[in-house]
Design a protein around this motif. Structure first.
Motif, mmCIF file in Angstrom:
data_model
loop_
_atom_site.group_PDB
_atom_site.id
_atom_site.type_symbol
_atom_site.label_atom_id
_atom_site.label_comp_id
_atom_site.label_asym_id
_atom_site.label_seq_id
_atom_site.Cartn_x
_atom_site.Cartn_y
_atom_site.Cartn_z
ATOM 1 N N ASP A 242 0.832 -1.209 0.000
ATOM 2 C CA ASP A 242 0.000 0.000 0.000
ATOM 3 C C ASP A 242 0.864 1.254 0.000
ATOM 4 O O ASP A 242 0.558 2.239 -0.665
ATOM 5 N N LEU A 243 1.941 1.199 0.756
ATOM 6 C CA LEU A 243 2.805 2.374 0.874
ATOM 7 C C LEU A 243 3.477 2.701 -0.466
ATOM 8 O O LEU A 243 3.544 3.870 -0.861
ATOM 9 N N VAL A 244 3.936 1.669 -1.177
ATOM 10 C CA VAL A 244 4.534 1.912 -2.499
ATOM 11 C C VAL A 244 3.466 2.490 -3.444
ATOM 12 O O VAL A 244 3.744 3.418 -4.211
ATOM 13 N N ARG A 245 2.251 1.972 -3.348
ATOM 14 C CA ARG A 245 1.161 2.518 -4.170
ATOM 15 C C ARG A 245 0.936 3.993 -3.844
ATOM 16 O O ARG A 245 0.723 4.824 -4.720
ATOM 17 N N LEU A 246 0.997 4.313 -2.563
ATOM 18 C CA LEU A 246 0.788 5.694 -2.122
ATOM 19 C C LEU A 246 1.899 6.609 -2.648
ATOM 20 O O LEU A 246 1.634 7.727 -3.108
ATOM 21 N N VAL A 247 3.136 6.125 -2.594
ATOM 22 C CA VAL A 247 4.276 6.905 -3.106
ATOM 23 C C VAL A 247 4.061 7.215 -4.584
ATOM 24 O O VAL A 247 4.258 8.347 -5.043
ATOM 25 N N LYS A 248 3.620 6.215 -5.333
ATOM 26 C CA LYS A 248 3.414 6.416 -6.774
ATOM 27 C C LYS A 248 2.273 7.411 -7.040
ATOM 28 O O LYS A 248 2.354 8.232 -7.947
ATOM 29 N N ALA B 5 2.509 15.125 -8.122
ATOM 30 C CA ALA B 5 3.596 16.110 -8.177
ATOM 31 C C ALA B 5 4.034 16.379 -9.616
ATOM 32 O O ALA B 5 4.305 17.522 -9.991
ATOM 33 N N ARG B 6 4.094 15.329 -10.429
ATOM 34 C CA ARG B 6 4.552 15.500 -11.822
ATOM 35 C C ARG B 6 3.586 16.376 -12.596
ATOM 36 O O ARG B 6 3.996 17.181 -13.421
ATOM 37 N N LYS B 7 2.292 16.227 -12.300
ATOM 38 C CA LYS B 7 1.305 17.063 -12.983
ATOM 39 C C LYS B 7 1.488 18.538 -12.642
ATOM 40 O O LYS B 7 1.023 19.406 -13.369
ATOM 41 N N LEU B 8 2.153 18.815 -11.518
ATOM 42 C CA LEU B 8 2.400 20.210 -11.134
ATOM 43 C C LEU B 8 3.772 20.686 -11.597
ATOM 44 O O LEU B 8 4.216 21.781 -11.234
ATOM 45 N N GLY B 9 4.449 19.837 -12.370
ATOM 46 C CA GLY B 9 5.725 20.251 -12.949
ATOM 47 C C GLY B 9 6.943 19.952 -12.090
ATOM 48 O O GLY B 9 8.027 20.487 -12.335
ATOM 49 N N PHE B 10 6.784 19.110 -11.067
ATOM 50 C CA PHE B 10 7.938 18.743 -10.232
ATOM 51 C C PHE B 10 8.430 17.340 -10.602
ATOM 52 O O PHE B 10 7.675 16.539 -11.131
ATOM 53 N N ASP B 11 9.724 17.062 -10.305
ATOM 54 C CA ASP B 11 10.297 15.737 -10.592
ATOM 55 C C ASP B 11 9.526 14.646 -9.875
ATOM 56 O O ASP B 11 9.255 13.587 -10.406
ATOM 57 N N ASN B 12 9.254 14.897 -8.614
ATOM 58 C CA ASN B 12 8.551 13.906 -7.802
ATOM 59 C C ASN B 12 7.983 14.598 -6.561
ATOM 60 O O ASN B 12 8.188 15.794 -6.351
ATOM 61 N N PHE B 13 7.322 13.805 -5.738
ATOM 62 C CA PHE B 13 6.644 14.353 -4.571
ATOM 63 C C PHE B 13 7.608 14.927 -3.536
ATOM 64 O O PHE B 13 7.284 15.873 -2.816
ATOM 65 N N HIS C 2 15.395 8.824 -2.366
ATOM 66 C CA HIS C 2 15.495 7.801 -3.408
ATOM 67 C C HIS C 2 14.184 7.054 -3.613
ATOM 68 O O HIS C 2 13.879 6.607 -4.717
ATOM 69 N N LEU C 3 13.433 6.891 -2.539
ATOM 70 C CA LEU C 3 12.130 6.219 -2.629
ATOM 71 C C LEU C 3 11.232 6.952 -3.621
ATOM 72 O O LEU C 3 10.612 6.349 -4.492
ATOM 73 N N TYR C 4 11.182 8.280 -3.508
ATOM 74 C CA TYR C 4 10.324 9.046 -4.413
ATOM 75 C C TYR C 4 10.942 9.201 -5.801
ATOM 76 O O TYR C 4 10.224 9.296 -6.790
ATOM 77 N N ALA C 5 12.268 9.212 -5.866
ATOM 78 C CA ALA C 5 12.922 9.322 -7.174
ATOM 79 C C ALA C 5 12.650 8.073 -8.002
ATOM 80 O O ALA C 5 12.474 8.150 -9.220
ATOM 81 N N ASN C 6 12.601 6.899 -7.346
ATOM 82 C CA ASN C 6 12.318 5.668 -8.070
ATOM 83 C C ASN C 6 11.733 4.593 -7.156
ATOM 84 O O ASN C 6 12.452 3.766 -6.597
#
Ligand code: ZN
Length: 559
Positions: free
Chosen positions: A182-188, A194-202, A434-438
């Motif tokens: 669930d947590l990995v799903r939440l991160v994604k 975040a990407r929709k707002l123009g950022f690399d990640n959350f 790193h979790l949010y980067a990938n």
């Protein structure tokens, strides 16, 4: 004496000041803020009350109510028309009034991070609440029997048989496997937003909207890594020798379960001193109340609304909540009369006095701490006292001999505690980045890789479980953990300033802060009352004469 020309200059300035009526944009913004606060204030209060109720009852329907209300608040901040208005005002450069401009910044960031389409937003909030509920109600099993977090920690503190320690440590990780997917799903999902707002990640989005900069943080953490590496390796080598003897294993065979905390984020109590013995016959609640009253920041009204002791179904951790920004401040604890809970109680009350002693004249939107980490700093500043020999002697009425016993090792403990925590926080910061980067990478491997690098622990051979997911912060307080480190830096900076400039002492050796009203006064005027009227670094500079710096932390604990 004033010359004529100075008088003329002063006259001109006052004419300019009086001529400084709010311009059109300022009037528009003020009107917007008034309406916004009218809408958001009751909602926030209701959500805080619901969240309080859920943490105390553990009931599913109470958590559903929280989820609903959080969603309502986020829907307010996700309004695209209002965000466009705020963006336009900000872009106009017409907001000259400093307090209005601060409110504009706060609004802009709050709206920006919530510009997520409603469907995605609902998924994020629901999933977050779902995982939090699992954490709150999950009870680990040890030999088929349910155990609480306190019971596991107690085994890791006192048990000498390695096999039994290992079983308890494994039990502490069971929740990780329950929540990891669930947590990995939440991160994604968070990344998608975040990407929709123009950022690399959350992670990047979170830092930016929290008025922090990834490069600046990397820099601070890099410096701390460097400055602490050698002293940490030395301290840990000492510690390892003691633990290996105690548990009758070779130093190389030491495993994470030989340390006294499931994540090795706290100091093992091994230097022939158990501070708990000094607290076990005292009432930590009474001690805290007496101390805070003595510095002119009484907490009785906080206690009156709080929930302090363990109960079935109740959230097993500790937190502070400001219900209404008008004085209803509460803490939740699971108190025991030991040193760890003394520290936690002083800590949570630090948050509580920050919230309690805001100036009610400050506009609602700024009636909060200057930053998440500045409230952590105040909490840590007070939490540190539970191990301070001067404080302990006076509060616990210890003899000079008892104090001398404590002092023999207390500096070492203070140093260990800070360095161990700083190294642990590096794992959290770097892992989360790193979790949010990938989130697709081998996270179980990444976790133990970082634990080995920063904490110098041996990963259990062949272990491939989501032990990282057992840390609740990734779920409930994403991209937040670095603030604990910034909090420690600021706590040291405030301590240094109070000792040298307010109490005017040569050294901090005998400083306990007990009955020092000057300390409460200084903190109230410079930190608590001003809330978020200034950007966090401006508040720090106004209070201590310089912006946030790691130098006093290093001076106090590392050198
Ligand atoms: Zn805290």
């Amino acid at each position: 004496m004033k010359t004529l020309s100075t008088l003329i200059v002063m006259l001109t300035i006052s004419v300019v000041l009086f001529g400084c009526a709010p311009n059109v944009k300022e009037r528009q913004l003020q009107k917007f803020i008034t309406a916004h606060v009218e809408e958001i204030k009751p909602l926030e209060k209701e959500a805080n009350l619901a969240s309080w109720q859920a943490a105390n009852s553990g009931k599913a329907e109470d958590y559903d109510r929280v989820s609903e209300l959080i969603l309502k608040i986020r829907q307010v901040y996700s309004n695209p028309g209002e965000f466009a208005f705020i963006k336009d005002i900000k872009g106009s450069g017409q907001i000259k009034d400093a307090v209005l401009a601060r409110q504009l910044d706060v609004l802009y960031n709050a709206y920006l991070r919530n510009q997520i389409e409603p469907e995605l937003l609902k998924k994020i909030v629901d999933l977050g609440t779902e995982i939090e509920k699992k954490f709150s109600t999950f009870r680990a099993r040890l030999k088929g029997k349910k155990v609480t977090d306190n019971e596991i920690k107690n085994i890791l503190k006192i048990e000498t048989a390695s096999a039994k320690r290992k079983q308890a440590w494994l039990a502490s990780k069971q929740v990780g496997a329950v929540v990891a997917d669930d947590l990995v799903r939440l991160v994604k999902l968070r990344n998608q937003a975040a990407r929709k707002l123009g950022f690399d990640n959350f992670h990047t989005l979170s830092l930016t909207t929290a008025e922090q900069d990834v490069e600046e943080l990397d820099n601070i953490f890099g410096k701390l890594y460097e400055l602490t590496s050698e002293p940490f390796a030395e301290l840990k080598a000492d510690l390892d020798r003691i633990l290996a003897t105690k548990y009758d294993v070779a130093v190389e065979e030491l495993m994470p379960w030989h340390y006294h905390d499931p994540f090795f984020q706290e100091t093992p109590m091994v230097y022939q001193l158990d501070l708990d013995t000094y607290y076990e016959d005292n009432d930590v609640k009474e001690l805290a109340a007496r101390f805070y009253a003595g510095i002119g920041l009484p907490v009785e009204s906080v206690f009156a609304n709080s929930d302090l002791y363990e109960r079935e179904g109740k959230n097993p951790h500790a937190f502070c909540t400001d219900i209404d920004r008008e004085g209803d401040v509460r803490i939740l604890c699971n108190l025991k009369n030991n040193e760890a809970w003394m520290e936690t109680l002083l800590h949570e009350l630090g948050h509580a006095v920050y919230d309690k002693y805001h100036d009610l004249e400050v506009p609602y939107l700024l009636r909060t701490p200057a930053h998440i980490f500045t409230t952590e700093a105040i909490a840590m500043f007070f939490g540190r006292l539970s191990r301070n020999p001067a404080w302990m002697q006076e509060m616990l009425q210890l003899t000079d001999q008892q104090r001398a016993e404590i002092e023999k090792v207390s500096d070492k403990y203070a140093q260990l505690k800070q360095i161990i925590f700083a190294r642990w926080a590096m794992v959290m910061y770097d892992f989360e980045k790193h979790l949010y980067a990938n989130p697709e990478q081998d996270l179980n491997y990444l976790w133990w890789d970082m634990v080995e690098k920063y904490q110098l622990l041996n990963g259990p051979p062949g272990r491939d479980e989501p032990d990282w997911a057992a840390k609740i912060h990734f779920t409930i307080a994403p991209c937040y953990y670095h603030n604990y480190v910034l909090g420690e830096l600021l706590a040291s900076q405030l301590h240094h300033y109070l000792v040298c400039h307010i109490l005017k002492l040569e050294s901090d050796k005998n400083v306990s802060y007990i009955d020092q009203k000057k300390v409460g006064d200084f903190l109230t005027q410079k930190v608590l009352e001003v809330g978020a009227v200034y950007h966090w670094n401006e508040m720090i500079e106004r209070a201590t004469g310089e912006p946030l710096t790691p130098k006093y932390f290093v001076q106090q604990f590392v050198q």
